[in-house]
Design a protein around this motif. Structure first.
Motif, PDB file in Angstrom:
ATOM      1  N   ARG A  47     -11.330   2.400 -11.914  1.00 61.62           N
ATOM      2  CA  ARG A  47     -11.090   3.443 -12.901  1.00 61.62           C
ATOM      3  C   ARG A  47      -9.848   3.108 -13.711  1.00 61.62           C
ATOM      4  N   SER A  48      -9.923   3.293 -15.019  1.00 59.54           N
ATOM      5  CA  SER A  48      -8.709   3.246 -15.835  1.00 59.54           C
ATOM      6  C   SER A  48      -8.087   4.629 -15.831  1.00 59.54           C
ATOM      7  N   LEU A  49      -6.775   4.684 -15.749  1.00 62.22           N
ATOM      8  CA  LEU A  49      -6.073   5.952 -15.590  1.00 62.22           C
ATOM      9  C   LEU A  49      -5.428   6.389 -16.897  1.00 62.22           C
ATOM     10  N   ILE A  75      -4.972   0.493 -13.779  1.00 64.80           N
ATOM     11  CA  ILE A  75      -6.315   0.523 -13.207  1.00 64.80           C
ATOM     12  C   ILE A  75      -6.226   0.862 -11.729  1.00 64.80           C
ATOM     13  N   ASP A  76      -7.004   1.864 -11.323  1.00 70.47           N
ATOM     14  CA  ASP A  76      -7.090   2.266  -9.925  1.00 70.47           C
ATOM     15  C   ASP A  76      -8.158   1.408  -9.247  1.00 70.47           C
ATOM     16  N   VAL A  77      -7.702   0.488  -8.398  1.00 71.14           N
ATOM     17  CA  VAL A  77      -8.656  -0.316  -7.622  1.00 71.14           C
ATOM     18  C   VAL A  77      -8.829   0.259  -6.225  1.00 71.14           C
ATOM     19  N   ALA A 120      -4.414  -3.182  -3.918  1.00 72.49           N
ATOM     20  CA  ALA A 120      -3.910  -3.718  -5.190  1.00 72.49           C
ATOM     21  C   ALA A 120      -3.101  -5.006  -4.993  1.00 72.49           C
ATOM     22  N   PRO A 121      -2.219  -5.121  -3.978  1.00 70.49           N
ATOM     23  CA  PRO A 121      -1.527  -6.402  -3.782  1.00 70.49           C
ATOM     24  C   PRO A 121      -2.494  -7.557  -3.537  1.00 70.49           C
ATOM     25  N   THR A 155      -2.946   0.437  -7.435  1.00 66.85           N
ATOM     26  CA  THR A 155      -3.134   0.289  -8.877  1.00 66.85           C
ATOM     27  C   THR A 155      -2.608  -1.062  -9.355  1.00 66.85           C
ATOM     28  N   LEU A 156      -3.209  -1.542 -10.442  1.00 66.92           N
ATOM     29  CA  LEU A 156      -2.749  -2.719 -11.149  1.00 66.92           C
ATOM     30  C   LEU A 156      -2.374  -2.302 -12.560  1.00 66.92           C
TER      31      LEU A 156
END
Length: 660
Positions: free
Chosen positions: A449-451, A475-477, A484-485, A506-507
């Motif tokens: 998802r894009s936040l 971006i919520d991964v 995310a890491p 998130t990224l």
């Protein structure tokens, strides 16, 4: 030679005059072989202006006031400034004494010598796109003068002939070295006391960025913040400041001896993101601290969140406070209507910008912009005066400026200013389109998802008018069970993509004016691959990924002046074993900061709580991807420096006396 095309647009209610005006001027432009740009003359009615402003080639707008009411001229000019603040606006008039303060130039409508008109319009444009310092630097380098001055590499000659380091010379390129010059070169002016080309470049920057004064800084916005706070603050002055501002602001308060009144930012625990301070809390702090000297806020934040600044600045000014806005991440804001208003347009007194973060300047290249101080004349005339103290500010700059500045960095500021002045709208339109394309791809073609601003802010900021800078794509991964890491590591090792930052789920991707279509395609492909792998991973635990980040601790009390705490001898206590309990309740001497983004978990003078200490321990042990500034060591164990009991008693007494 191919010339860049620049449109000069006449806005007139008299189409016959418009046709004649263009017919006279266009042949002059077509036959001007010496002009470095090709001027294209057009005319339109006011209703057609918006379409021309949407074209990046439009660079000069001439407003014909014949047959037009003054308020209509003002409305057209307002539309122009609202859409394209960077371009030149000229008044074409028949009035004997026209109001010209809001225009770059005035031309008589009855002027019959169109050669004069053409040269005037060309001069206006060429002044805007000139780079006085960069041009002088290039001229000096090409003159090939012998160097009998610093630096020791002597235009790279110490490297180019060396069998050991000539490879570095070839790697970096000759101009890195032959533009690295000494203050002995007088034709290149002095950053410490600019009187010629650097001064001209700074004046051009002020016009471009909408400031009263602009200053070049060659050690980043960290130093810019310290300069402004040093200029404004004296020992004991109260500063209302977001606790989660950049570490440089805290450093400046240590140096000045000021007393911070910390504002607690909103915290999005789900995504591990600090947000803006709620507007109601800012207003309450202003009201509760009569006599405070300064308000400091960050807009936009590292994650792209922007305050609705105008009501905040108005409230601060009404209470007599100066306002500094850290716009390190928002130097591009003035050059596209989707991104405005900027802090200066909202009335900020000082704005610091990292010109290198989003624009085309070298790293460390920053600017300080000074706003309009007229509000002080209307409210008060304190001991420091209602006018901006330019001479005093110059001394504060010089205290932090190297006497051996990097001239290539100064030139990059000059060139970055030129680019945004002439093509800022065009390159940002492309940049914002890329950012939108990435977001749509994430939402339509992946399980991520894009936040948006609502996702990042939460309910506490719902009514505050917080906006998101679209160039910061978060971006919520974690929603797909992805760490995310781990995703960041895969993007780097498998796809050659380096992200700006990450939280636990998130990224963050920074889309800049240097983003290209090829980079966007590769990023979309990589995100699609990560998405496909996430879908095939049967052991993913979305809820765990969503909530497994380190807790962001709440603000605790400030029980000593930052300066007193930092400069105390203190003692170092390790937190291993029983040391944790010994640290809880003690007063910190140092600023403890996970970097990036450089937002403190603990500041000097702050009381250590269990929540804060546990957060520091978690960041130190679990986030090996971060630097942890301010953590000391005892033996091989991580530790914190705190006031001794005796020092704490003195510091607390000093603070009580100051607050009395």
């Amino acid at each position: 030679m191919n010339k860049n095309n620049c449109r000069v647009l006449l806005v007139t209610s008299d189409p016959d005059f418009g046709q004649r005006w263009v017919a006279e001027l266009q042949p002059l432009a077509d036959n001007d072989a010496e002009a470095p740009v090709a001027l294209d003359f057009k005319h339109t009615h006011a209703d057609g202006l918006i379409g021309y402003l949407a074209c990046g080639e439009t660079q000069v707008v001439v407003l014909d006031d014949a047959g037009t009411q003054a308020e209509d001229v003002a409305a057209v000019r307002g539309l122009l400034r609202g859409q394209r603040a960077e371009i030149d606006c000229v008044l074409l008039t028949g009035a004997d004494t026209p109001e010209v303060d809001e225009f770059e130039c005035v031309i008589s409508r009855a002027e019959s010598n169109y050669g004069v008109v053409y040269r005037t319009l060309r001069r206006i444009l060429l002044e805007r796109i000139s780079t006085p310092f960069a041009d002088a630097l290039r001229e000096y380098v090409y003159a090939a003068k012998d160097s009998w001055h610093t630096p020791g590499h002597s235009s790279g000659d110490s490297l180019s002939g060396s069998p050991w380091i000539a490879d570095f010379y070839r790697f970096m390129g000759e101009h890195i070295f032959n533009t690295d010059l000494s203050v002995s070169v007088k034709m290149l002016d002095s950053l410490m006391d600019p009187i010629s080309v650097i001064r001209q470049a700074q004046q051009s920057a002020a016009r471009t960025f909408g400031a009263e004064h602009s200053y070049f800084v060659t050690n980043g916005t960290s130093t810019s913040n310290k300069i402004v706070l040093q200029h404004l603050l004296r020992a004991g002055d109260r500063v209302i400041v977001d606790r989660n501002c950049h570490k440089s602001v805290h450093h400046a308060m240590i140096m000045s001896g000021a007393l911070p009144v910390y504002l607690e930012s909103s915290v999005n625990q789900r995504y591990g993101i600090y947000g803006p301070v709620p507007q109601s809390e800012i207003f309450s702090a202003i009201d509760a601290n009569p006599g405070a000297r300064l308000l400091v806020l960050t807009s936009c934040t590292y994650d792209g969140l922007r305050y609705d600044l105008k009501p905040i600045i108005q409230r601060a000014h009404a209470a007599g406070l100066f306002v500094l806005i850290d716009e390190a991440w928002y130097a591009h804001g003035r050059f596209h209507p989707q991104l405005r208003p900027t802090a200066l347009e909202c009335g900020a007194d000082f704005v610091t910008q990292s010109t290198h973060k989003m624009l085309s300047a070298f790293s460390q290249a920053s600017m300080i912009h000074v706003g309009d101080f007229s509000w002080r004349k209307q409210t008060m005339d304190d001991a420091g005066g209602a006018e901006f103290d330019a001479a005093g500010f110059r001394e504060d700059i010089n205290m932090h400026t190297s006497t051996s500045p990097q001239y290539g960095m100064i030139a990059s500021l000059d060139v970055a200013r030129k680019q945004m002045s002439i093509e800022g709208y065009s390159v940002l339109s492309r940049t914002l389109a890329f950012a939108d394309e990435i977001r749509r791809h994430v939402d339509d073609a992946t399980v991520f998802r894009s936040l948006g601003a609502d996702d990042l802010c939460g309910e506490v900021l719902a009514a505050d008018g917080i906006r998101l800078d679209p160039s910061k794509v978060t971006i919520d991964v974690g929603c797909a069970g992805v760490s995310a890491p781990a995703a960041q590591a895969r993007l780097f090792t498998e796809f050659g993509i380096q992200v700006e930052k990450n939280t636990h789920n998130t990224l963050s991707f920074l889309v800049t004016i240097g983003t290209t279509e090829s980079k966007v395609l590769r990023l979309k492909q990589a995100l699609r691959r990560l998405s496909e792998d996430a879908q095939s991973n049967t052991v993913a635990e979305p809820e765990l990924a969503k909530n497994s980040g380190q807790s962001l601790p709440a603000l605790s009390s400030i029980d000593a002046l930052p300066r007193s705490a930092y400069f105390a001898r203190g003692e170092k206590l390790a937190w291993a074993g029983e040391g944790r309990e010994a640290l809880i309740g003690r007063i910190a001497c140092d600023e403890v900061v996970p970097y990036p983004p450089g937002i403190p978990l603990l500041v000097p003078g702050q009381r250590i709580t269990a929540e804060i200490l546990d957060a520091i321990i978690a960041f130190t042990s679990e986030r090996k991807d971060l630097e942890m500034h301010g953590v000391r060591s005892v033996g091989q164990e991580p530790a914190l420096r705190v006031l001794t009991p005796a020092e704490a008693a003195v510091a607390e007494s000093e603070l009580r006396s100051l607050l009395a």
